[in-house]
Design a protein around this motif. Sequence first.
Motif, PDB file in Angstrom:
ATOM      1  N   ALA A   7       0.609  -0.754   0.007  1.00  0.00           N
ATOM      2  CA  ALA A   7       0.288   0.308  -0.324  1.00  0.00           C
ATOM      3  C   ALA A   7       0.793   1.227  -0.244  1.00  0.00           C
ATOM      4  O   ALA A   7       1.121   2.288  -0.789  1.00  0.00           O
ATOM      5  N   LEU A   8       2.275   1.282   0.465  1.00  0.00           N
ATOM      6  CA  LEU A   8       2.818   2.154   0.580  1.00  0.00           C
ATOM      7  C   LEU A   8       3.264   2.741  -0.669  1.00  0.00           C
ATOM      8  O   LEU A   8       3.882   3.837  -0.934  1.00  0.00           O
ATOM      9  N   ALA A   9       3.657   1.468  -1.734  1.00  0.00           N
ATOM     10  CA  ALA A   9       5.023   1.098  -2.364  1.00  0.00           C
ATOM     11  C   ALA A   9       4.198   2.026  -3.766  1.00  0.00           C
ATOM     12  O   ALA A   9       4.282   3.000  -4.673  1.00  0.00           O
ATOM     13  N   ILE A  10       2.156   1.704  -4.070  1.00  0.00           N
ATOM     14  CA  ILE A  10       1.240   1.702  -4.448  1.00  0.00           C
ATOM     15  C   ILE A  10       1.413   3.461  -4.332  1.00  0.00           C
ATOM     16  O   ILE A  10       1.184   4.679  -5.272  1.00  0.00           O
ATOM     17  N   SER A  11       1.297   3.992  -3.186  1.00  0.00           N
ATOM     18  CA  SER A  11       1.008   5.560  -3.106  1.00  0.00           C
ATOM     19  C   SER A  11       2.031   6.682  -3.551  1.00  0.00           C
ATOM     20  O   SER A  11       2.307   7.363  -4.174  1.00  0.00           O
ATOM     21  N   ALA A  12       3.669   5.679  -3.091  1.00  0.00           N
ATOM     22  CA  ALA A  12       4.485   6.696  -3.521  1.00  0.00           C
ATOM     23  C   ALA A  12       4.663   6.379  -5.031  1.00  0.00           C
ATOM     24  O   ALA A  12       5.582   7.477  -5.602  1.00  0.00           O
ATOM     25  N   TYR A  13       4.599   5.217  -5.438  1.00  0.00           N
ATOM     26  CA  TYR A  13       4.082   4.889  -7.184  1.00  0.00           C
ATOM     27  C   TYR A  13       3.233   6.753  -7.531  1.00  0.00           C
ATOM     28  O   TYR A  13       4.164   6.820  -8.984  1.00  0.00           O
ATOM     29  N   ALA A  14       2.156   6.879  -6.471  1.00  0.00           N
ATOM     30  CA  ALA A  14       1.518   7.987  -7.298  1.00  0.00           C
ATOM     31  C   ALA A  14       2.182   8.822  -7.572  1.00  0.00           C
ATOM     32  O   ALA A  14       2.239   9.990  -8.287  1.00  0.00           O
ATOM     33  N   MET A 131      11.354  -0.980  -0.231  1.00  0.00           N
ATOM     34  CA  MET A 131      10.402  -1.280  -1.052  1.00  0.00           C
ATOM     35  C   MET A 131       9.559  -0.560  -1.228  1.00  0.00           C
ATOM     36  O   MET A 131       9.064  -0.187  -2.050  1.00  0.00           O
ATOM     37  N   MET A 132       9.209   0.695   0.144  1.00  0.00           N
ATOM     38  CA  MET A 132       8.376   1.487  -0.451  1.00  0.00           C
ATOM     39  C   MET A 132       8.863   2.595  -0.804  1.00  0.00           C
ATOM     40  O   MET A 132       8.285   2.953  -2.375  1.00  0.00           O
ATOM     41  N   PHE A 133       9.816   2.143  -1.401  1.00  0.00           N
ATOM     42  CA  PHE A 133      10.627   4.317  -1.963  1.00  0.00           C
ATOM     43  C   PHE A 133      10.413   3.176  -3.655  1.00  0.00           C
ATOM     44  O   PHE A 133      10.792   3.887  -4.349  1.00  0.00           O
ATOM     45  N   SER A 134      10.609   2.097  -3.245  1.00  0.00           N
ATOM     46  CA  SER A 134      10.495   0.905  -4.712  1.00  0.00           C
ATOM     47  C   SER A 134       9.548   1.266  -6.230  1.00  0.00           C
ATOM     48  O   SER A 134       9.804   1.915  -7.083  1.00  0.00           O
ATOM     49  N   GLY A 135       8.022   2.173  -5.255  1.00  0.00           N
ATOM     50  CA  GLY A 135       7.293   2.747  -6.074  1.00  0.00           C
ATOM     51  C   GLY A 135       7.822   3.854  -6.001  1.00  0.00           C
ATOM     52  O   GLY A 135       6.850   4.129  -7.774  1.00  0.00           O
ATOM     53  N   LEU A 136       8.713   4.550  -6.332  1.00  0.00           N
ATOM     54  CA  LEU A 136       8.264   5.773  -6.750  1.00  0.00           C
ATOM     55  C   LEU A 136       9.972   5.978  -7.543  1.00  0.00           C
ATOM     56  O   LEU A 136      10.033   6.103  -9.163  1.00  0.00           O
ATOM     57  N   THR A 137      10.923   4.469  -8.013  1.00  0.00           N
ATOM     58  CA  THR A 137      11.734   4.423  -8.928  1.00  0.00           C
ATOM     59  C   THR A 137      10.368   3.736  -9.991  1.00  0.00           C
ATOM     60  O   THR A 137      10.793   3.418 -11.184  1.00  0.00           O
ATOM     61  N   ILE A 138       9.829   2.775  -9.676  1.00  0.00           N
ATOM     62  CA  ILE A 138       9.134   2.467 -10.471  1.00  0.00           C
ATOM     63  C   ILE A 138       7.800   3.098 -11.576  1.00  0.00           C
ATOM     64  O   ILE A 138       7.613   3.059 -12.191  1.00  0.00           O
ATOM     65  N   ALA A 139       7.971   4.827 -10.448  1.00  0.00           N
ATOM     66  CA  ALA A 139       7.404   5.739 -10.900  1.00  0.00           C
ATOM     67  C   ALA A 139       7.743   6.305 -12.514  1.00  0.00           C
ATOM     68  O   ALA A 139       7.161   6.643 -13.599  1.00  0.00           O
ATOM     69  N   ILE A 140       9.563   6.795 -12.170  1.00  0.00           N
ATOM     70  CA  ILE A 140       9.755   6.938 -13.067  1.00  0.00           C
ATOM     71  C   ILE A 140      10.491   6.641 -13.776  1.00  0.00           C
ATOM     72  O   ILE A 140      10.017   6.463 -15.885  1.00  0.00           O
ATOM     73  N   VAL A 141      10.549   4.834 -14.296  1.00  0.00           N
ATOM     74  CA  VAL A 141      10.335   4.060 -15.320  1.00  0.00           C
ATOM     75  C   VAL A 141       9.387   3.446 -15.635  1.00  0.00           C
ATOM     76  O   VAL A 141       8.804   3.728 -17.259  1.00  0.00           O
ATOM     77  N   THR A 142       7.770   3.302 -14.762  1.00  0.00           N
ATOM     78  CA  THR A 142       6.575   3.147 -15.948  1.00  0.00           C
ATOM     79  C   THR A 142       5.694   3.804 -16.064  1.00  0.00           C
ATOM     80  O   THR A 142       5.045   4.827 -17.166  1.00  0.00           O
ATOM     81  N   GLY A 143       5.326   5.078 -14.535  1.00  0.00           N
ATOM     82  CA  GLY A 143       4.717   6.222 -14.438  1.00  0.00           C
ATOM     83  C   GLY A 143       4.475   7.373 -15.672  1.00  0.00           C
ATOM     84  O   GLY A 143       3.550   7.445 -16.232  1.00  0.00           O
ATOM     85  N   VAL A 144       5.618   7.458 -15.793  1.00  0.00           N
ATOM     86  CA  VAL A 144       6.260   8.717 -16.296  1.00  0.00           C
ATOM     87  C   VAL A 144       5.887   8.695 -17.442  1.00  0.00           C
ATOM     88  O   VAL A 144       4.958   9.360 -18.262  1.00  0.00           O
ATOM     89  N   PRO A 145       6.719   7.965 -18.248  1.00  0.00           N
ATOM     90  CA  PRO A 145       5.776   7.743 -19.335  1.00  0.00           C
ATOM     91  C   PRO A 145       4.517   7.487 -20.120  1.00  0.00           C
ATOM     92  O   PRO A 145       3.909   7.840 -21.050  1.00  0.00           O
TER      93      PRO A 145
END
Length: 397
Positions: A7-14, A131-145
């Motif tokens: 849940a924390l990782a999804i929030s970090a992704y957003a 693991m929580m901050f992985s949401g931020l990294t994944i956001a840069i790889v997938t969320g931004v594009p």
Amino acid sequence: MPLALLALAISAYAIGTTEFVIVGLLPTVASDLDVSLPLAGMVVSVYALGVTFGAPILTALTGRVPRKPLLLGLMGVFVAGNLLAGVSPNYETLLVARVLSAFAHGVFFSVGSTIAADLVPEDRRASAIAMMFSGLTIAIVTGVPLGTWIGQTFGWRATFLAVSVLGVVGGLGVAALVPARLSQPPAAGLGTQLGVLAKPRLLLAFAITALGYGGTFVAFTFLAPILETITGFSNSTVSLVLVLYGAAIAVGNVVGGRLANRRPVRALAWLFALQALVLIVFTFTADAKVPALVTLAGMGALAFANVPGLQLYVVQLAQRHAPEAVDVASALNIAAFNLGIAAGAFFGGQVVSSPLGLGATPWVGGLFVLGGLVLTLASGALDRRETDRRTTVPAAC
């Protein structure tokens, strides 16, 4: 790892998506709101400044609020900010919406880190935070594009509405999965934070972070217009290029962490030198597609490779110069990262509107990073002097 971390990782992704997706949408936003590129770039600066100044103040003001209700409130503010951005009729409303989202951003990562650490045994806390901050990294790889593609296809407002849905999912996950009873760490007041800012060595480290990390954003903020007007990519291709850039960032972050494990100052010096070189080279390769892509991969790999080393170095310095406020120093370094983003975006806008033009942003950013390199070398020299002093004093006794 407990499901609450998801849940924390999804929030970090957003949150990570909403912070950086504006870079890919800058030309679209500027055209739709009828503002110049430099003025559109201020949307990046305002968000970063909201994190920089909002996080320390709001963290101090909310220090006694129970952790789970605070986290839910932050996600509510985040969703409201993105909904407002998604219906913004003009530039001014968009700025207000970005500041609102930024306030939630800074406090979320400060509070989320302590919650993540509280969810697992002591020997797994670093992994839980990662693991929580992985949401931020994944956001840069997938969320931004993906967000860039949505904005180019359905309009930039649709991107922020989609991010608000992600925020709702993250908030529901927090409500359902994060336990109600969590430890309440002692609140760090503004006085403690100001005490850290009175330490010259830590101020020097914060300046290294702002210059060395923020220099890339002189060019990165305007990457979409560079790729469209100078390199010649179509706006639909830009989102694919951002996938390459994000993947390079993910790799660079891991490699940079390993390089900085033992001697962060030495690793930072090399990383800054290479980063400045690649930014300057991009000035000359930006007008050809294949060389530009190769250079961009290098830029991405180096852009965030310095982050683990910068954070580790600040913690090491705080342990020596402010042992009572290591966590505060770490949080203030997060503010320094965002101050660097704000300054980079602002000065990038000044370069774009000057006679130098859009094509000069990479080498100007390289000069910023070189400034970070000079400060790193100076700080390393001070470290060696302190070490010599500690070793000679016992010998004299």
